[in-house]
Motif scaffolding. Sequence first.
Motif, PDB file in Angstrom:
ATOM      1  N   SER A 130       4.736  -4.873  13.368  1.00  0.00           N
ATOM      2  CA  SER A 130       4.935  -3.535  13.932  1.00  0.00           C
ATOM      3  C   SER A 130       5.982  -2.759  13.141  1.00  0.00           C
ATOM      4  O   SER A 130       6.031  -1.528  13.182  1.00  0.00           O
ATOM      5  CB  SER A 130       5.367  -3.631  15.401  1.00  0.00           C
ATOM      6  OG  SER A 130       6.638  -4.249  15.526  1.00  0.00           O
ATOM      7  N   VAL A 131       6.821  -3.475  12.414  1.00  0.00           N
ATOM      8  CA  VAL A 131       7.846  -2.855  11.557  1.00  0.00           C
ATOM      9  C   VAL A 131       7.305  -2.628  10.156  1.00  0.00           C
ATOM     10  O   VAL A 131       7.522  -1.577   9.552  1.00  0.00           O
ATOM     11  CB  VAL A 131       9.109  -3.746  11.502  1.00  0.00           C
ATOM     12  CG1 VAL A 131      10.080  -3.259  10.428  1.00  0.00           C
ATOM     13  CG2 VAL A 131       9.801  -3.778  12.857  1.00  0.00           C
ATOM     14  N   LEU A 132       6.588  -3.608   9.628  1.00  0.00           N
ATOM     15  CA  LEU A 132       6.062  -3.515   8.263  1.00  0.00           C
ATOM     16  C   LEU A 132       4.786  -2.670   8.259  1.00  0.00           C
ATOM     17  O   LEU A 132       3.676  -3.180   8.331  1.00  0.00           O
ATOM     18  CB  LEU A 132       5.772  -4.903   7.710  1.00  0.00           C
ATOM     19  CG  LEU A 132       6.938  -5.640   7.079  1.00  0.00           C
ATOM     20  CD1 LEU A 132       6.523  -7.057   6.702  1.00  0.00           C
ATOM     21  CD2 LEU A 132       7.459  -4.912   5.849  1.00  0.00           C
ATOM     22  N   THR A 133       4.959  -1.374   8.141  1.00  0.00           N
ATOM     23  CA  THR A 133       3.807  -0.484   8.066  1.00  0.00           C
ATOM     24  C   THR A 133       3.081  -0.699   6.739  1.00  0.00           C
ATOM     25  O   THR A 133       3.601  -1.331   5.812  1.00  0.00           O
ATOM     26  CB  THR A 133       4.259   0.978   8.154  1.00  0.00           C
ATOM     27  OG1 THR A 133       5.101   1.276   7.015  1.00  0.00           O
ATOM     28  CG2 THR A 133       5.044   1.244   9.433  1.00  0.00           C
ATOM     29  N   GLU A 134       1.884  -0.157   6.643  1.00  0.00           N
ATOM     30  CA  GLU A 134       1.120  -0.271   5.398  1.00  0.00           C
ATOM     31  C   GLU A 134       1.889   0.353   4.236  1.00  0.00           C
ATOM     32  O   GLU A 134       1.924  -0.196   3.126  1.00  0.00           O
ATOM     33  CB  GLU A 134      -0.239   0.416   5.570  1.00  0.00           C
ATOM     34  CG  GLU A 134      -1.155   0.276   4.372  1.00  0.00           C
ATOM     35  CD  GLU A 134      -2.543   0.833   4.631  1.00  0.00           C
ATOM     36  OE1 GLU A 134      -3.256   1.088   3.650  1.00  0.00           O
ATOM     37  OE2 GLU A 134      -2.915   1.008   5.806  1.00  0.00           O
ATOM     38  N   GLU A 135       2.548   1.479   4.496  1.00  0.00           N
ATOM     39  CA  GLU A 135       3.321   2.156   3.459  1.00  0.00           C
ATOM     40  C   GLU A 135       4.475   1.290   2.963  1.00  0.00           C
ATOM     41  O   GLU A 135       4.721   1.187   1.752  1.00  0.00           O
ATOM     42  CB  GLU A 135       3.862   3.484   4.002  1.00  0.00           C
ATOM     43  CG  GLU A 135       4.657   4.283   2.987  1.00  0.00           C
ATOM     44  CD  GLU A 135       5.227   5.564   3.589  1.00  0.00           C
ATOM     45  OE1 GLU A 135       5.794   6.362   2.823  1.00  0.00           O
ATOM     46  OE2 GLU A 135       5.119   5.762   4.812  1.00  0.00           O
ATOM     47  N   LEU A 136       5.199   0.650   3.899  1.00  0.00           N
ATOM     48  CA  LEU A 136       6.330  -0.195   3.514  1.00  0.00           C
ATOM     49  C   LEU A 136       5.860  -1.444   2.770  1.00  0.00           C
ATOM     50  O   LEU A 136       6.493  -1.872   1.795  1.00  0.00           O
ATOM     51  CB  LEU A 136       7.138  -0.593   4.742  1.00  0.00           C
ATOM     52  CG  LEU A 136       7.921   0.524   5.435  1.00  0.00           C
ATOM     53  CD1 LEU A 136       8.642  -0.022   6.661  1.00  0.00           C
ATOM     54  CD2 LEU A 136       8.923   1.143   4.476  1.00  0.00           C
ATOM     55  N   SER A 137       4.762  -2.031   3.218  1.00  0.00           N
ATOM     56  CA  SER A 137       4.219  -3.204   2.540  1.00  0.00           C
ATOM     57  C   SER A 137       3.828  -2.872   1.106  1.00  0.00           C
ATOM     58  O   SER A 137       4.106  -3.635   0.170  1.00  0.00           O
ATOM     59  CB  SER A 137       2.997  -3.746   3.292  1.00  0.00           C
ATOM     60  OG  SER A 137       3.357  -4.183   4.583  1.00  0.00           O
ATOM     61  N   GLU A 138       3.207  -1.720   0.916  1.00  0.00           N
ATOM     62  CA  GLU A 138       2.810  -1.307  -0.431  1.00  0.00           C
ATOM     63  C   GLU A 138       4.029  -1.047  -1.311  1.00  0.00           C
ATOM     64  O   GLU A 138       4.018  -1.371  -2.510  1.00  0.00           O
ATOM     65  CB  GLU A 138       1.928  -0.061  -0.356  1.00  0.00           C
ATOM     66  CG  GLU A 138       0.532  -0.345   0.193  1.00  0.00           C
ATOM     67  CD  GLU A 138      -0.317   0.892   0.329  1.00  0.00           C
ATOM     68  OE1 GLU A 138       0.228   2.007   0.157  1.00  0.00           O
ATOM     69  OE2 GLU A 138      -1.520   0.751   0.598  1.00  0.00           O
ATOM     70  N   ALA A 139       5.091  -0.487  -0.719  1.00  0.00           N
ATOM     71  CA  ALA A 139       6.315  -0.243  -1.492  1.00  0.00           C
ATOM     72  C   ALA A 139       6.935  -1.562  -1.951  1.00  0.00           C
ATOM     73  O   ALA A 139       7.364  -1.703  -3.106  1.00  0.00           O
ATOM     74  CB  ALA A 139       7.323   0.544  -0.652  1.00  0.00           C
ATOM     75  N   LEU A 140       6.970  -2.557  -1.066  1.00  0.00           N
ATOM     76  CA  LEU A 140       7.516  -3.868  -1.419  1.00  0.00           C
ATOM     77  C   LEU A 140       6.629  -4.572  -2.441  1.00  0.00           C
ATOM     78  O   LEU A 140       7.125  -5.245  -3.352  1.00  0.00           O
ATOM     79  CB  LEU A 140       7.671  -4.726  -0.164  1.00  0.00           C
ATOM     80  CG  LEU A 140       8.742  -4.264   0.831  1.00  0.00           C
ATOM     81  CD1 LEU A 140       8.632  -5.044   2.138  1.00  0.00           C
ATOM     82  CD2 LEU A 140      10.141  -4.407   0.252  1.00  0.00           C
ATOM     83  N   ASN A 141       5.308  -4.395  -2.317  1.00  0.00           N
ATOM     84  CA  ASN A 141       4.391  -4.974  -3.304  1.00  0.00           C
ATOM     85  C   ASN A 141       4.616  -4.365  -4.676  1.00  0.00           C
ATOM     86  O   ASN A 141       4.605  -5.059  -5.701  1.00  0.00           O
ATOM     87  CB  ASN A 141       2.936  -4.749  -2.869  1.00  0.00           C
ATOM     88  CG  ASN A 141       2.514  -5.649  -1.725  1.00  0.00           C
ATOM     89  OD1 ASN A 141       3.112  -6.694  -1.495  1.00  0.00           O
ATOM     90  ND2 ASN A 141       1.486  -5.245  -0.993  1.00  0.00           N
ATOM     91  N   GLN A 142       4.826  -3.053  -4.731  1.00  0.00           N
ATOM     92  CA  GLN A 142       5.045  -2.355  -6.004  1.00  0.00           C
ATOM     93  C   GLN A 142       6.306  -2.872  -6.685  1.00  0.00           C
ATOM     94  O   GLN A 142       6.359  -3.001  -7.910  1.00  0.00           O
ATOM     95  CB  GLN A 142       5.150  -0.840  -5.772  1.00  0.00           C
ATOM     96  CG  GLN A 142       5.254  -0.012  -7.041  1.00  0.00           C
ATOM     97  CD  GLN A 142       3.983  -0.043  -7.869  1.00  0.00           C
ATOM     98  OE1 GLN A 142       2.888  -0.203  -7.331  1.00  0.00           O
ATOM     99  NE2 GLN A 142       4.114   0.091  -9.173  1.00  0.00           N
TER     100      GLN A 142
END
Length: 343
Positions: A130-142
């Motif tokens: 619920s905290v790790l939004t798709e946007e945040l996950s993609e930022a961490l992946n990048q």
Amino acid sequence: MKVTISDIAKAANVAKSTVSKVLNDSPKISQETKQKVREIMKQMNYTPSSIATGLARQSSCNIGLLVDMSKESEFLNQFFYNIIGGIESVIAPLKYELTISNVQHNSPEGHFLNRLVFSKRVDGIIANNSVLTEELSEALNQLEFPYISIGEIMTPGSWVDFDNETGGNMLTEHLIEQGYSKTAFIGGQQQEKIYTHRLGGYLNALQQADLTVPQPWIINCKAEEHDSYHAALELLQREERPDSVVCMNSYVAFGVLQAAKALGIDVPSELGIAAFDDYPLSRYTTPPLTSLNIDTFKLGVSSGQLLMERIRGNDAPHKHLLLEPELIPRESTMRTRFSGATS
């Protein structure tokens, strides 16, 4: 268009993690591969990100556990502290510290990416989905920054969760084995992934037994006592009513139990009640509730282990781990003699 690590990896026919290791002159990469990748970088005029390179080189021996302080339900419950204990049991022997931090979605200056990641205060992140939004996950992946989601996520990444679909199947099969054939489902919201999986298991068990239920017997409401009490009160007074209920959690089950008591419906002879989550009420109600034990300490252990794997070898493939819940039969569903545990 700016050339990225992904572009270099594709051109060199290697993994992104290999390109990252070449940037950091890792001894794990052969000189031949280093020369090949560096030549392609030169040809494509690639300029490495100082942030990503710096993150890969520096260790803080610290892990960040993200919470959303605007949602009290996420940190003011026993599950949260069990998860903390599980994570600590893994990282403490490895000389890592745990930092609990507010995600602060709406504060650019205080956002965890600035406070924890870019500042290099942590080596990895663990957070609820619920905290790790798709946007945040993609930022961490990048950034190729190690993180683990507690709960399934759709973006590429590692996560650990309980098998909620199997859990829904287990509870419903148990009710069928006890002689119930008209089973309702109460609690949860349609947009919640956890609800979708639990409901899916319930429906699958009914289908396998060639049973169907009226659509109105599947009731969406807040997964808490007050709303479930009123939902059950209305359901149990219909002309056609269920003989059993699968509940989204133990709070919902308690509401259903209170509604049955108010209507003079005997549990379990007239109504069977079974619930996800064993904490905190299940064994202390009258009668004690059949439930699924979801070991949140183990959830913390598994998320800690997965994160340490990623920190120590960022080229490790993403893992998806589903933990099996445990059925604890109690008196609320005991229409027939049952040989299982009754703790």
